[in-house]
Enzyme design. Structure first.
Site, PDB file in Angstrom:
ATOM      1  N   ALA A 130      -8.801 -18.513  -3.846  1.00 44.21           N
ATOM      2  CA  ALA A 130      -8.323 -17.371  -3.051  1.00 44.21           C
ATOM      3  C   ALA A 130      -8.722 -17.542  -1.586  1.00 44.21           C
ATOM      4  O   ALA A 130      -7.915 -17.340  -0.676  1.00 44.21           O
ATOM      5  CB  ALA A 130      -8.892 -16.064  -3.612  1.00 44.21           C
ATOM      6  N   TYR A 131      -9.968 -17.931  -1.370  1.00 43.00           N
ATOM      7  CA  TYR A 131     -10.448 -18.159  -0.004  1.00 43.00           C
ATOM      8  C   TYR A 131      -9.641 -19.274   0.669  1.00 43.00           C
ATOM      9  O   TYR A 131      -9.160 -19.111   1.795  1.00 43.00           O
ATOM     10  CB  TYR A 131     -11.934 -18.529  -0.060  1.00 43.00           C
ATOM     11  CG  TYR A 131     -12.587 -18.700   1.293  1.00 43.00           C
ATOM     12  CD1 TYR A 131     -12.933 -17.601   2.067  1.00 43.00           C
ATOM     13  CD2 TYR A 131     -12.883 -19.968   1.795  1.00 43.00           C
ATOM     14  CE1 TYR A 131     -13.548 -17.756   3.302  1.00 43.00           C
ATOM     15  CE2 TYR A 131     -13.496 -20.135   3.030  1.00 43.00           C
ATOM     16  CZ  TYR A 131     -13.831 -19.020   3.776  1.00 43.00           C
ATOM     17  OH  TYR A 131     -14.435 -19.178   5.007  1.00 43.00           O
ATOM     18  N   SER A 132      -9.473 -20.389  -0.024  1.00 40.94           N
ATOM     19  CA  SER A 132      -8.742 -21.524   0.562  1.00 40.94           C
ATOM     20  C   SER A 132      -7.307 -21.122   0.891  1.00 40.94           C
ATOM     21  O   SER A 132      -6.790 -21.453   1.973  1.00 40.94           O
ATOM     22  CB  SER A 132      -8.736 -22.705  -0.410  1.00 40.94           C
ATOM     23  OG  SER A 132     -10.049 -23.116  -0.711  1.00 40.94           O
ATOM     24  N   SER A 134      -6.173 -18.085   1.469  1.00 49.27           N
ATOM     25  CA  SER A 134      -6.144 -17.107   2.569  1.00 49.27           C
ATOM     26  C   SER A 134      -6.330 -17.797   3.919  1.00 49.27           C
ATOM     27  O   SER A 134      -5.677 -17.439   4.902  1.00 49.27           O
ATOM     28  CB  SER A 134      -7.221 -16.029   2.370  1.00 49.27           C
ATOM     29  OG  SER A 134      -8.521 -16.549   2.591  1.00 49.27           O
TER      30      SER A 134
END
Ligand SMILES: NC(=O)c1ccc[n+]([C@@H]2O[C@H](COP(=O)([O-])OP(=O)(O)OC[C@H]3O[C@@H](n4cnc5c(N)ncnc54)[C@H](O)[C@@H]3O)[C@@H](O)[C@H]2O)c1
Ligand SMILES: O=S(=O)(O)c1ccc(CO)cc1
Length: 224
Positions: A130-132, A134
């Site tokens: 999710a972080y990557s 985003s």
């Protein structure tokens, strides 16, 4: 005096950027959902962002540092709620603040936007999907926006740090941190002040022929 808005300004890179921009002569306003910034603003809430910009703007510089690391989990175990929250803060928050400040910047014919992405958005970090995603989206937004406003005097760039010593990593397991440092040829964590130096340059008149670009600050880790 030029005015700068720093999101995520209660912690880590936001604090370092606010301090560095103050030293550069900006009147700096910080916003954060947590206590410790000038304004208590949740960047996922468009109305809160708009209210702050209407009351304290127009701004000459915007630094988007507000962010969450999101779920550190196998992809199949990432909940929809965690996914949505990570995208909402890191991507939609950046969308909100950029949209709120750009009309003022265009009207005055000068502006600098610096979006703090991550090397995770360039390379993709396993167990940080999710972080990557985003941060990759923040990079896409910045590339497109930087080109779109290129003739207006407004420059929009992103930076892609590797792991930096901030509260975001305070609870990261030492073994995970050691693995991240192992990937960095300089074999150390970055310092918030080092990132703030790059941000200050991107926020200055010295940066004049660069927009829609992504600046690596990773101790040599980048392989792209
Ligand atoms: N520290 C690192 O290793 C690292 C590496 C690459 C990129 N980054 C990025 O740099 C930025 C700053 O990270 P940091 O290390 O200073 O983290 P941090 O956790 O110290 O600071 C992030 C700040 O963002 C604020 N925030 C979170 N959600 C918000 C919301 N909805 N509205 C307003 N504020 C909100 C938090 O309250 C916090 O004060 C983040 O975007 C992060 O993804 C950090
Ligand atoms: O720079 S990275 O190694 O990809 C990275 C990703 C996430 C975080 C947040 O803990 C730190 C470093």
């Amino acid at each position: 005096m030029r005015k700068a808005l720093v999101t995520g300004g209660a912690s880590g890179l936001g604090v370092a950027c606010a301090q560095r921009l103050t030293r550069a002569g900006f009147a700096v306003s910080t916003i954060d959902r947590a206590e410790g910034a000038d304004g208590k603003v949740d960047v996922t809430r468009r109305e809160e962002v708009d209210r702050f910009v209407a009351e304290h703007g127009p701004f000459d510089v915007l630094v988007n540092s507000a962010g969450v690391v999101g779920p550190n989990a196998d992809f199949v175990d990432v909940s929809a709620a965690d996914w949505d929250r990570t995208i909402a803060v890191n991507l939609t928050g950046t969308f909100h603040t950029c949209q709120a400040v750009i009309p003022g910047m265009v009207a005055q014919g000068w502006g600098r936007i610096v979006n703090i992405a991550s090397i995770a958005g360039m390379e993709g970090n396993p167990r940080l999907t999710a972080y990557s995603a985003s941060k990759a989206a923040v990079i896409g937004l910045t590339k497109a926006l930087g080109k779109e406003v290129a003739t207006t005097g407004v420059l929009a760039n992103a930076i892609a740090p590797a792991v930096i010593e901030t509260p975001m990593n305070a609870t990261t397991h030492p073994d995970v941190l050691a693995t991240l440092v192992e990937k960095i040829p300089m074999r150390r964590l970055g310092r918030a002040e080092e990132v703030a130096e790059l941000v200050a340059w991107l926020a200055s008149d010295a940066c004049s022929f660069s927009t829609g670009a992504v600046y690596d600050i990773s101790g040599g880790r980048a392989s792209y």
